[in-house]
Design a protein around this motif. Sequence first.
Motif, PDB file in Angstrom:
ATOM      1  N   GLY A  55       7.534 -97.806  24.253  1.00 12.70           N
ATOM      2  CA  GLY A  55       7.016 -97.565  22.991  1.00 12.70           C
ATOM      3  C   GLY A  55       6.865 -98.467  21.757  1.00 12.70           C
ATOM      4  N   THR A  56       7.536 -99.693  22.190  1.00 14.78           N
ATOM      5  CA  THR A  56       7.704-100.825  21.021  1.00 14.78           C
ATOM      6  C   THR A  56       7.038-102.003  21.568  1.00 14.78           C
ATOM      7  N   VAL A  57       6.828-102.992  20.902  1.00 14.57           N
ATOM      8  CA  VAL A  57       6.258-104.036  21.154  1.00 14.57           C
ATOM      9  C   VAL A  57       7.424-104.894  21.898  1.00 14.57           C
ATOM     10  N   ALA A  58       8.624-104.801  21.346  1.00 13.02           N
ATOM     11  CA  ALA A  58       9.844-105.358  21.981  1.00 13.02           C
ATOM     12  C   ALA A  58       9.970-104.960  23.284  1.00 13.02           C
ATOM     13  N   PRO A  85       8.164-108.313  27.235  1.00 14.37           N
ATOM     14  CA  PRO A  85       8.932-108.888  28.461  1.00 14.37           C
ATOM     15  C   PRO A  85       8.295-108.676  29.764  1.00 14.37           C
ATOM     16  N   LEU A  86       7.169-107.474  29.714  1.00 18.31           N
ATOM     17  CA  LEU A  86       6.395-107.360  30.932  1.00 18.31           C
ATOM     18  C   LEU A  86       4.916-108.141  30.960  1.00 18.31           C
ATOM     19  N   VAL A 145       2.593 -98.367  11.961  1.00 14.75           N
ATOM     20  CA  VAL A 145       2.433 -97.793  13.319  1.00 14.75           C
ATOM     21  C   VAL A 145       1.203 -98.132  13.835  1.00 14.75           C
ATOM     22  N   VAL A 146       1.160 -98.384  14.994  1.00 12.45           N
ATOM     23  CA  VAL A 146      -0.022 -98.882  15.807  1.00 12.45           C
ATOM     24  C   VAL A 146      -0.265 -97.891  17.047  1.00 12.45           C
ATOM     25  N   THR A 147      -1.197 -97.267  17.104  1.00 18.90           N
ATOM     26  CA  THR A 147      -1.684 -96.527  18.151  1.00 18.90           C
ATOM     27  C   THR A 147      -2.835 -97.372  19.231  1.00 18.90           C
TER      28      THR A 147
END
Length: 86
Positions: free
Chosen positions: A14-17, A21-22, A78-80
Motif C-alpha cells: 500500500g505504500t511506495v516503500a 523493492p519490487l 494520498v495517491v490513488t
Amino acid sequence: LSRWLELPDGTPLGTVAELLPLVAPSDAEPLAVKVGELIAGKPRCETVFRVVSPGDGRVRWVLSRSTAGEEDGRATGVVTSVLVDV
C-alpha cells in the motif's frame, strides 16, 4: 499486483516503500520521482514501469494511472492508482 508477482497473501503493497523493492532497478528512481510529484500536488500521472517477481524473477510491465488526493484545494499526500498489466 500481489497476485501478478505471486506474493504470499497479506503481503503489504500500500505504500511506495513497499512497492519500490519490487520495481526493476532502472525504473525505481523515475517512479519514485513521479510519486513524489503526485504527493506534492501534481494532479495526475501516467507511467509505465517493470516489476520483478521475487519468487521466479519474472518481469511484468505495468501501466499506472494515478491521481493525487486533495482537500480544500491542497494536496493530502494520498495517491490513488490503477495498475494495468501490459
